[in-house]
Design a protein around this motif. Structure first.
Motif, PDB file in Angstrom:
ATOM      1  N   ALA A   1       4.538  -5.005  11.341  1.00 34.15           N
ATOM      2  CA  ALA A   1       3.932  -6.317  11.594  1.00 34.15           C
ATOM      3  C   ALA A   1       3.602  -7.044  10.292  1.00 34.15           C
ATOM      4  O   ALA A   1       3.072  -8.164  10.316  1.00 34.15           O
ATOM      5  N   GLU A   2       3.892  -6.398   9.155  1.00 35.87           N
ATOM      6  CA  GLU A   2       3.571  -6.937   7.829  1.00 35.87           C
ATOM      7  C   GLU A   2       2.084  -7.272   7.728  1.00 35.87           C
ATOM      8  O   GLU A   2       1.687  -8.289   7.156  1.00 35.87           O
ATOM      9  N   ALA A   3       1.258  -6.384   8.316  1.00 35.32           N
ATOM     10  CA  ALA A   3      -0.195  -6.600   8.340  1.00 35.32           C
ATOM     11  C   ALA A   3      -0.929  -5.341   7.929  1.00 35.32           C
ATOM     12  O   ALA A   3      -1.942  -4.970   8.529  1.00 35.32           O
ATOM     13  N   VAL A   4      -0.439  -4.662   6.918  1.00 41.33           N
ATOM     14  CA  VAL A   4      -1.073  -3.433   6.434  1.00 41.33           C
ATOM     15  C   VAL A   4      -2.378  -3.779   5.718  1.00 41.33           C
ATOM     16  O   VAL A   4      -2.427  -4.716   4.921  1.00 41.33           O
ATOM     17  N   LEU A   5      -3.430  -3.040   6.025  1.00 41.18           N
ATOM     18  CA  LEU A   5      -4.683  -3.206   5.304  1.00 41.18           C
ATOM     19  C   LEU A   5      -4.693  -2.282   4.093  1.00 41.18           C
ATOM     20  O   LEU A   5      -3.846  -1.401   3.967  1.00 41.18           O
ATOM     21  N   LEU A   6      -5.654  -2.454   3.216  1.00 41.22           N
ATOM     22  CA  LEU A   6      -5.715  -1.677   1.981  1.00 41.22           C
ATOM     23  C   LEU A   6      -6.627  -0.469   2.144  1.00 41.22           C
ATOM     24  O   LEU A   6      -7.580  -0.492   2.922  1.00 41.22           O
ATOM     25  N   THR A   7      -6.329   0.591   1.395  1.00 41.38           N
ATOM     26  CA  THR A   7      -7.154   1.794   1.440  1.00 41.38           C
ATOM     27  C   THR A   7      -7.792   2.095   0.080  1.00 41.38           C
ATOM     28  O   THR A   7      -8.197   3.219  -0.182  1.00 41.38           O
ATOM     29  N   GLY A   8      -7.862   1.109  -0.778  1.00 37.76           N
ATOM     30  CA  GLY A   8      -8.635   1.247  -2.008  1.00 37.76           C
ATOM     31  C   GLY A   8      -7.856   1.740  -3.205  1.00 37.76           C
ATOM     32  O   GLY A   8      -7.999   1.221  -4.304  1.00 37.76           O
ATOM     33  N   THR A   9      -7.053   2.767  -3.024  1.00 37.78           N
ATOM     34  CA  THR A   9      -6.282   3.308  -4.133  1.00 37.78           C
ATOM     35  C   THR A   9      -4.793   3.157  -3.847  1.00 37.78           C
ATOM     36  O   THR A   9      -4.376   3.029  -2.695  1.00 37.78           O
ATOM     37  N   LEU A  10      -4.000   3.176  -4.914  1.00 38.67           N
ATOM     38  CA  LEU A  10      -2.544   3.139  -4.799  1.00 38.67           C
ATOM     39  C   LEU A  10      -2.050   1.912  -4.034  1.00 38.67           C
ATOM     40  O   LEU A  10      -1.137   1.984  -3.225  1.00 38.67           O
ATOM     41  N   CYS A  11      -2.678   0.786  -4.307  1.00 34.42           N
ATOM     42  CA  CYS A  11      -2.215  -0.465  -3.720  1.00 34.42           C
ATOM     43  C   CYS A  11      -1.907  -1.453  -4.846  1.00 34.42           C
ATOM     44  O   CYS A  11      -2.432  -1.341  -5.952  1.00 34.42           O
ATOM     45  N   VAL A  12      -1.033  -2.389  -4.554  1.00 33.53           N
ATOM     46  CA  VAL A  12      -0.647  -3.414  -5.522  1.00 33.53           C
ATOM     47  C   VAL A  12      -0.809  -4.771  -4.837  1.00 33.53           C
ATOM     48  O   VAL A  12      -0.290  -4.975  -3.734  1.00 33.53           O
TER      49      VAL A  12
ATOM     50  N   THR B   1       1.313 -11.495   3.452  1.00 27.16           N
ATOM     51  CA  THR B   1       1.949 -10.350   4.109  1.00 27.16           C
ATOM     52  C   THR B   1       1.703  -9.066   3.332  1.00 27.16           C
ATOM     53  O   THR B   1       1.736  -9.053   2.101  1.00 27.16           O
ATOM     54  N   GLY B   2       1.433  -7.991   4.077  1.00 27.46           N
ATOM     55  CA  GLY B   2       1.196  -6.682   3.470  1.00 27.46           C
ATOM     56  C   GLY B   2       2.159  -5.657   4.016  1.00 27.46           C
ATOM     57  O   GLY B   2       2.399  -5.604   5.226  1.00 27.46           O
ATOM     58  N   ARG B   3       2.710  -4.853   3.136  1.00 22.77           N
ATOM     59  CA  ARG B   3       3.680  -3.843   3.539  1.00 22.77           C
ATOM     60  C   ARG B   3       3.223  -2.462   3.103  1.00 22.77           C
ATOM     61  O   ARG B   3       2.424  -2.310   2.171  1.00 22.77           O
ATOM     62  N   TYR B   4       3.727  -1.451   3.793  1.00 18.56           N
ATOM     63  CA  TYR B   4       3.443  -0.052   3.464  1.00 18.56           C
ATOM     64  C   TYR B   4       4.722   0.584   2.951  1.00 18.56           C
ATOM     65  O   TYR B   4       5.784   0.467   3.584  1.00 18.56           O
ATOM     66  N   ILE B   5       4.643   1.253   1.805  1.00 16.72           N
ATOM     67  CA  ILE B   5       5.788   1.943   1.230  1.00 16.72           C
ATOM     68  C   ILE B   5       5.505   3.438   1.263  1.00 16.72           C
ATOM     69  O   ILE B   5       4.595   3.915   0.593  1.00 16.72           O
ATOM     70  N   ALA B   6       6.270   4.168   2.047  1.00 21.88           N
ATOM     71  CA  ALA B   6       6.040   5.610   2.237  1.00 21.88           C
ATOM     72  C   ALA B   6       6.605   6.404   1.067  1.00 21.88           C
ATOM     73  O   ALA B   6       7.532   7.215   1.212  1.00 21.88           O
TER      74      ALA B   6
ATOM     75  N   GLN C   1       0.847  -1.191   0.000  1.00 24.44           N
ATOM     76  CA  GLN C   1       0.000   0.000   0.000  1.00 24.44           C
ATOM     77  C   GLN C   1       0.880   1.238   0.000  1.00 24.44           C
ATOM     78  O   GLN C   1       1.782   1.362   0.824  1.00 24.44           O
ATOM     79  N   PHE C   2       0.629   2.145  -0.930  1.00 28.80           N
ATOM     80  CA  PHE C   2       1.310   3.435  -0.969  1.00 28.80           C
ATOM     81  C   PHE C   2       0.405   4.478  -0.304  1.00 28.80           C
ATOM     82  O   PHE C   2      -0.810   4.280  -0.219  1.00 28.80           O
ATOM     83  N   PRO C   3       0.959   5.603   0.145  1.00 28.70           N
ATOM     84  CA  PRO C   3       0.122   6.628   0.786  1.00 28.70           C
ATOM     85  C   PRO C   3      -0.748   7.360  -0.229  1.00 28.70           C
ATOM     86  O   PRO C   3      -0.386   7.501  -1.390  1.00 28.70           O
ATOM     87  N   GLN C   4      -1.889   7.811   0.244  1.00 28.54           N
ATOM     88  CA  GLN C   4      -2.733   8.668  -0.582  1.00 28.54           C
ATOM     89  C   GLN C   4      -2.191  10.093  -0.512  1.00 28.54           C
ATOM     90  O   GLN C   4      -1.758  10.553   0.537  1.00 28.54           O
ATOM     91  N   ALA C   5      -2.208  10.776  -1.633  1.00 28.07           N
ATOM     92  CA  ALA C   5      -1.730  12.157  -1.704  1.00 28.07           C
ATOM     93  C   ALA C   5      -2.660  12.927  -2.636  1.00 28.07           C
ATOM     94  O   ALA C   5      -3.404  12.331  -3.428  1.00 28.07           O
ATOM     95  N   TYR C   6      -2.602  14.266  -2.564  1.00 27.79           N
ATOM     96  CA  TYR C   6      -3.615  15.082  -3.232  1.00 27.79           C
ATOM     97  C   TYR C   6      -2.984  16.278  -3.938  1.00 27.79           C
ATOM     98  O   TYR C   6      -2.114  16.955  -3.386  1.00 27.79           O
ATOM     99  N   VAL C   7      -3.456  16.535  -5.145  1.00 28.22           N
ATOM    100  CA  VAL C   7      -2.950  17.664  -5.923  1.00 28.22           C
ATOM    101  C   VAL C   7      -3.469  18.975  -5.334  1.00 28.22           C
ATOM    102  O   VAL C   7      -4.585  19.039  -4.805  1.00 28.22           O
TER     103      VAL C   7
END
Length: 320
Positions: free
Chosen positions: A48-59, A92-97, A15-21
């Motif tokens: 914890a390798e337990a990131v949930l999804l936020t709908g956008t910007l995820c793979v 496993t789920g990871r977050y990439i900042a 999951q990548f962070p959501q960002a806004y123009v």
């Protein structure tokens, strides 16, 4: 980039962070309030390798998605629910900042409230639906993963509505049940100071200006009533529908809608100040804090109106 992200982390989904123009100069406070989730909750869940999804910007790895039954539609936050299913299945789920894409913020306080209601209610729906998978005896999750999933699903939860209503009713009726009034006041204060701590702590760590931190706090405070309502609606079993957040900025300046809930709550709080002064100081403090709901809503709504105008002008310029 999708395959590279999965290979780099060794995860089954990222999951990548959501960002806004255009948010930095017109709605920095709203942007910072939303960013707090990723900077705090998601980063902790990454460990914890337990990131949930936020709908956008995820793979998501196709194999993992198919194995867990595909994209769920059982709740109004189907993204978070799919994340729970992936975690529960052992993936496993990871977050990439790293910002890899930008979208639009909601263009009004009303639309931001609709979005927050869906997030808070949908995540609580997911928690109720999959509670046994998360904390039950048959759960495949370790303690760290369980805590990470719980933290993400309750990130938008707010249960301050009941103590706030108890406090206001007591002030209006001039109740003599002093103990009940004080307990309600303490609950309100703790809820607001939790908001303050989260926003200020993260804002200082990220180097935000005082103005941005203040506006981020105002945004979280302004959204407290709808978060509380969403929590209540879910717990009592109200029928919840998926409401798509409008993301089209009209070039014609709209007349902002008066935030009725905030007007009523702040008016009752202001009217109750004389009565609050007759109780303990903690009751007076809680009442004064509740009176801030309307200023917080107006500040947040004004920021989003400026943001809408900036986006409309930018889009108009791009078309000419």
């Amino acid at each position: 980039m999708a395959d590279a992200a999965l290979r780099r982390t060794g995860a089954d989904y990222v999951q990548f962070p959501q960002a806004y123009v255009h948010a930095a100069h017109t709605a920095a406070g709203v942007d910072a309030e939303l960013e707090e989730y990723f900077r705090s909750t998601a980063q902790v869940a990454d460990g914890a390798e337990a990131v949930l999804l936020t709908g956008t910007l995820c793979v998501i790895s196709r194999a993992a998605l198919v194995a867990c039954g595909g994209w769920s539609m059982a709740t109004t936050t189907e993204d978070a629910e799919t994340g729970v299913a992936l975690c529960s299945a052992g993936f496993t789920g990871r977050y990439i900042a790293q910002v890899v894409g930008r979208g639009y913020l909601p263009f009004s306080l009303r639309e931001l409230e609709q979005q927050r209601h869906r997030w808070a209610s949908g995540n609580l729906q997911t928690l109720r639906l999959h509670l046994s998978k998360i904390v039950g005896r048959q759960s495949r999750l370790g303690l760290r993963k369980r805590l990470a999933v719980l933290a993400q699903l309750t990130a938008w939860l707010n249960v301050s509505l009941l103590p706030a209503l108890v406090l206001m009713l007591a002030l209006v009726s001039q109740s003599r049940a002093r103990t009940v009034v004080v307990i309600a006041a303490i609950a309100v204060i703790l809820g607001i100071f939790d908001i303050l701590w989260r926003i200020v702590h993260r804002g200082l760590r990220e180097g935000h200006s005082f103005g941005t931190i203040l506006r981020a706090f105002a945004c979280r405070l302004a959204l407290a009533p709808v978060s509380s309502q969403a929590s209540f609606d879910t717990l009592v079993g109200h029928n919840l529908k998926f409401v798509v957040t409008a993301k089209r900025a009209n070039s014609v300046r709209a007349v902002p809608l008066l935030p009725v809930k905030h007007v009523v709550l702040s008016a009752i709080a202001v009217a109750g100040l004389p009565a609050a002064a007759q109780y303990d100081p903690v009751v007076l403090l809680a009442t004064m804090l509740l009176a801030l709901l309307l200023p917080a809503a107006l500040l947040t709504g004004g920021s989003l109106e400026n943001y809408r105008t900036a986006v409309a002008l930018a889009n108009k310029g791009a078309l000419t």
